[in-house]
Design an enzyme around this catalytic site. Structure first.
Site, mmCIF file in Angstrom:
data_model
loop_
_atom_site.group_PDB
_atom_site.id
_atom_site.type_symbol
_atom_site.label_atom_id
_atom_site.label_comp_id
_atom_site.label_asym_id
_atom_site.label_seq_id
_atom_site.Cartn_x
_atom_site.Cartn_y
_atom_site.Cartn_z
ATOM 1 N N ALA A 237 0.845 -1.200 0.000
ATOM 2 C CA ALA A 237 0.000 0.000 0.000
ATOM 3 C C ALA A 237 0.879 1.248 0.000
ATOM 4 O O ALA A 237 1.420 1.642 -1.025
ATOM 5 C CB ALA A 237 -0.944 -0.025 1.203
ATOM 6 N N ARG A 238 1.052 1.837 1.165
ATOM 7 C CA ARG A 238 1.959 2.959 1.359
ATOM 8 C C ARG A 238 2.633 2.774 2.712
ATOM 9 O O ARG A 238 2.027 2.253 3.658
ATOM 10 C CB ARG A 238 1.216 4.300 1.327
ATOM 11 C CG ARG A 238 0.743 4.737 -0.056
ATOM 12 C CD ARG A 238 1.916 5.056 -0.973
ATOM 13 N NE ARG A 238 1.502 5.561 -2.281
ATOM 14 C CZ ARG A 238 1.314 4.802 -3.347
ATOM 15 N NH1 ARG A 238 1.464 3.479 -3.231
ATOM 16 N NH2 ARG A 238 0.975 5.322 -4.502
ATOM 17 N N ASP A 262 7.106 -3.734 0.336
ATOM 18 C CA ASP A 262 7.430 -3.094 -0.932
ATOM 19 C C ASP A 262 7.450 -1.584 -0.774
ATOM 20 O O ASP A 262 7.976 -0.874 -1.622
ATOM 21 C CB ASP A 262 6.418 -3.496 -2.007
ATOM 22 C CG ASP A 262 6.829 -3.023 -3.390
ATOM 23 O OD1 ASP A 262 7.933 -3.414 -3.836
ATOM 24 O OD2 ASP A 262 6.078 -2.254 -4.014
ATOM 25 N N GLU A 267 10.710 6.468 3.018
ATOM 26 C CA GLU A 267 11.006 5.870 1.724
ATOM 27 C C GLU A 267 11.693 6.903 0.835
ATOM 28 O O GLU A 267 11.186 8.023 0.722
ATOM 29 C CB GLU A 267 9.701 5.405 1.064
ATOM 30 C CG GLU A 267 9.896 4.614 -0.208
ATOM 31 C CD GLU A 267 8.589 4.075 -0.777
ATOM 32 O OE1 GLU A 267 8.350 4.302 -1.980
ATOM 33 O OE2 GLU A 267 7.813 3.443 -0.024
ATOM 34 N N HIS A 286 9.769 -0.527 -3.712
ATOM 35 C CA HIS A 286 8.534 -0.016 -4.324
ATOM 36 C C HIS A 286 8.438 -0.524 -5.762
ATOM 37 O O HIS A 286 8.195 0.234 -6.701
ATOM 38 C CB HIS A 286 8.500 1.516 -4.286
ATOM 39 C CG HIS A 286 7.095 2.065 -4.248
ATOM 40 N ND1 HIS A 286 6.739 3.160 -3.513
ATOM 41 C CD2 HIS A 286 5.953 1.657 -4.867
ATOM 42 C CE1 HIS A 286 5.454 3.415 -3.669
ATOM 43 N NE2 HIS A 286 4.951 2.512 -4.490
#
Length: 323
Positions: A237-238, A262, A267, A286
């Protein structure tokens, strides 16, 4: 450039996933052979071409470029998320915005399934023993009869559920509006006892939701403590949906079995961050969104929306976000 010289579709110069943006423009041209499709390859080209363009496709739209877009009517965002766009300004000007929802379904669904199987069969342990040339058996797990909770039942969440179906698992869907239902055995909201109960029963927790005020920090210390110590977290997701400090603490204390990340918060993940050091954490940069078919799927959406725009049906575009 006069209004009559404006391209039917203007493609901005920024690409994604390391794939040349020319591929995107070519894919749109293939689908709209009777339209003019222009690719702006330099900042100057963008500023000049966007002045009269009515229909623009791109990854981002900076404030200065938006100000130069005197005749813009439709912006086709090439990402599923639109939080990076100047949405208030776009809305004030009555510009229609679409996104790339659905483009990522197959590839992210496969990424999630791979991540779950990675921990189910403990491939990370096998890889470590292979590096050591150590022929020594280890115990693994079985996905069948597990409970998988998918937070977010949009196009990506649904794609995950479709790919889980043959594996004989129980599925729980969690979404902001549970009354909408979903392709899972049961559906709960994102708050309250029902969500806590779902976390307590979960073997694999998949985060596939947008980042909103509701989902920011959704998986905090309380949520992680509620999860079983043998459970696995998968986040595509985030990063901020998960409280990173709480996750590190739970991993250190064996509060959960592992995590496939991911996305992270922060980030990119700093080189000295402790998450890099855990054997039971799988980190990808990502990258779940990458697919060689990305531009092809995007072009399908853009071409269809350009046709609707031609027909005067610009209030009913596919994946419309604004207005």
């Amino acid at each position: 450039m006069s209004d009559t010289d404006a391209p039917d579709v203007l493609v901005l110069r920024r690409g994604t996933h390391g794939m040349p943006i020319e591929q995107y423009a070519d894919a749109i041209r293939d689908r709209l052979p009777d339209h003019t499709v222009e690719l702006a390859r330099t900042p100057a080209d963008e500023r000049e071409a966007i002045r009269d363009a009515r229909f623009v496709a791109g990854m981002t739209l900076e404030d200065d470029l938006l100000e130069a877009a005197e005749n813009l009517e439709v912006f086709a965002c090439a990402y599923a998320g639109t939080g990076h766009l100047p949405l208030e300004k776009l809305e004030e000007r009555g510009i229609t915005v679409t996104n790339a929802s659905g483009v990522h379904g197959p590839n992210i669904g496969e990424h999630v399934l791979g991540s779950i199987l990675y921990f189910t069969r403990r491939f990370h342990v096998g890889a470590r023993r292979q590096r050591r040339r150590e022929w020594r058996h280890y115990q693994a797990h079985e996905l069948q009869d597990s409970t998988v909770t998918v937070v977010g039942l949009g196009a990506i969440g649904q794609s995950v559920c479709e790919r889980l179906e043959p594996f004989g698992v129980e599925t729980i869907g969690a979404r902001y509006s549970p009354e909408k239902g979903g392709p899972t055995d049961e559906v709960v909201g994102l708050e309250g006892e029902a969500f806590d109960d779902a976390l307590a029963r979960t073997d694999y927790l998949v985060l596939a939701c947008p980042l909103t005020e509701t989902t920011r920090g959704l998986i905090d210390r309380e949520a992680l403590v509620t999860m079983d110590p043998d459970s696995v977290l998968v986040n595509i997701a985030r990063g901020p949906v998960v409280d990173t400090d709480a996750l590190v603490a739970e991993l250190r204390s064996n509060g959960i079995r592992g995590a496939a990340l991911d996305v992270t918060d922060p980030e990119p993940l700093p080189e000295d961050h402790p998450l890099w050091t855990f054997d039971n954490v799988q980190i990808t940069p990502h990258n779940a969104g990458h697919t060689p078919k990305y531009y092809e799927r995007l072009a399908d959406i853009v071409a269809e929306n350009r046709r609707r725009f031609d027909d005067g049906d610009d209030a009913n575009l596919e994946n419309q976000v604004l207005p």
